[in-house]
Enzyme design. Structure first.
Site, PDB file in Angstrom:
ATOM      1  N   HIS A  61      11.102   3.351  -4.295  1.00 30.22           N
ATOM      2  CA  HIS A  61      11.723   4.597  -4.787  1.00 30.22           C
ATOM      3  C   HIS A  61      11.162   5.801  -4.028  1.00 30.22           C
ATOM      4  O   HIS A  61      10.783   6.813  -4.614  1.00 30.22           O
ATOM      5  CB  HIS A  61      11.504   4.763  -6.289  1.00 30.22           C
ATOM      6  CG  HIS A  61      12.094   3.649  -7.099  1.00 30.22           C
ATOM      7  ND1 HIS A  61      13.414   3.606  -7.480  1.00 30.22           N
ATOM      8  CD2 HIS A  61      11.534   2.510  -7.569  1.00 30.22           C
ATOM      9  CE1 HIS A  61      13.646   2.506  -8.161  1.00 30.22           C
ATOM     10  NE2 HIS A  61      12.525   1.817  -8.229  1.00 30.22           N
ATOM     11  N   TYR A 331       2.108   0.534  -9.116  1.00 30.28           N
ATOM     12  CA  TYR A 331       2.282   1.982  -9.043  1.00 30.28           C
ATOM     13  C   TYR A 331       0.944   2.650  -8.720  1.00 30.28           C
ATOM     14  O   TYR A 331       0.876   3.625  -7.972  1.00 30.28           O
ATOM     15  CB  TYR A 331       2.806   2.527 -10.368  1.00 30.28           C
ATOM     16  CG  TYR A 331       4.229   2.147 -10.726  1.00 30.28           C
ATOM     17  CD1 TYR A 331       4.934   1.196  -9.999  1.00 30.28           C
ATOM     18  CD2 TYR A 331       4.879   2.739 -11.799  1.00 30.28           C
ATOM     19  CE1 TYR A 331       6.220   0.846 -10.331  1.00 30.28           C
ATOM     20  CE2 TYR A 331       6.184   2.400 -12.139  1.00 30.28           C
ATOM     21  CZ  TYR A 331       6.847   1.439 -11.407  1.00 30.28           C
ATOM     22  OH  TYR A 331       8.134   1.098 -11.743  1.00 30.28           O
TER      23      TYR A 331
END
Length: 358
Positions: A61, A331
């Site tokens: 992303h 993440y």
């Protein structure tokens, strides 16, 4: 010189503490379970599948846009969870829209899923962070398969594209991945970030004021009417068409989504994000997400936010889905790497600079 007898117990305690610390570091580092999929392994796999490292950007992303606004709770969620988000009232929200993939300069004209990261700033200093996608299912059910899929998709140096035989071999043994690919192929692709429904993907546990627990998923349902992109014309679309459209749309008025909590039925899978909950379910509209500002990552406040889905408030807890700790770890690894590398201008900032330079 011999040690006094009273010193031996103290030394023994110190030795035990030191051994425990060493074991703790070894466990965290994965040295006691080399087969465990660490966040670093997931980040490595994403980088390999991207074909290169894009310094300063998220490993997935990578292309995004900051947004901000508020959440207006209607009080209905109090019956489900004691989370501070749910009592009637308003809390500030920051977020980030993004498209799938690790190339921060990729074109929006791709058949990839759209995503939204959210950070709710709750009373008492708590936060609730989410990372939701516009697809109701995920492509794999566990971290090992995610890494294997990324490896299957590593570009061939000769062609610059993934080896189709390796991808086919993976899909042949993973029907859930085939189901996701079929969904992406046949389902309409939202024409805007503003008119898509965003799903929690994973299941979570809600704990109410009495301590009762229930499994839930949730979804953000837009007030904007749905419209679809023409998939046959994706290649001809401007590079930043989705992001530019959102900036223009939000400039005309706030964008709204209803947060709908979906309670699990007995027998629903809570450990597998590739399996949809089908049939009738209790659904509760607990309030409205209102986004009224947008800014590039260069100017907005989302670039350095890690939308870790396990940053949860009191009253919300993880389910038994193995993807959740893997997402959190990945993440975190991505965040560490890009902060060390330092920020780089995002696609929209670059486009603006290039336009001003003409």
């Amino acid at each position: 010189m011999p040690l006094p007898k009273h010193a031996l117990p103290r030394l023994a305690v110190i030795g035990v503490v030191l051994a425990a610390i060493v074991l703790l570091f070894a466990w965290v580092g994965g040295f006691l379970s080399p087969a465990r999929i660490s966040g670093g392994k997931v980040a490595d796999a994403l980088q390999a599948a991207n074909g290169k490292v894009f310094p300063g950007f998220r490993r997935a992303h990578a292309k995004g846009l900051c947004v901000s606004g508020r959440f207006e709770a209607n009080g209905a969620g109090v019956a489900l969870s004691r989370a501070a988000l749910f009592p009637a009232g308003t809390v500030p929200v920051t977020g980030r829209f993004s498209t799938g993939g690790g190339n921060p300069l990729a074109t929006d004209g791709r058949n990839v899923f759209h995503a939204l990261g959210l950070r709710f700033s709750l009373p008492g200093g708590e936060e609730w962070r989410m990372a939701v996608d516009h697809t109701p299912i995920f492509i794999v059910s566990n971290p090992a398969d995610f890494v294997a899929l990324q490896k299957a998709g590593i570009p061939d140096p000769k062609t610059g594209k993934p080896d189709p035989d390796k991808v086919k071999a993976f899909v042949a043994t993973h029907p859930e991945t085939r189901a996701f690919m079929d969904y992406m192929k046949t389902a309409p692709l939202p024409s805007s970030f503003a008119n898509g429904t965003y799903y929690s993907i994973n299941a979570f546990r809600f704990i109410d004021a009495k301590g009762s627990e229930r499994f839930v998923r949730w979804q953000f349902v837009p007030e904007a009417p749905f419209a679809a992109l023409d998939k046959a014309k994706l290649d001809a679309m401007p590079r930043d068409v989705l992001f530019d459209e959102l900036i223009g749309r939000i400039g005309k008025g706030p964008l709204k989504w209803h947060l709908v909590i979906v309670e699990a039925n007995p027998g629903d899978r809570t450990d597998n994000a590739t399996v949809r909950w089908t049939g009738a379910h209790r659904q509760v509209d607990v309030g409205t997400l209102v986004l009224d500002k947008a800014a590039t990552e260069e100017a907005g406040g989302c670039r350095d936010v890690n939308f870790d889905p396990l940053i949860l408030p009191e009253g919300v807890a993880a389910s038994d889905d193995p993807l959740l700790p893997a997402r959190s770890a990945a993440y975190s690894a991505s965040y560490r790497r890009r902060t060390i590398e330092g920020p780089h201008p995002d696609a929209l900032t670059q486009a603006k600079s290039e336009g001003e330079g003409k």
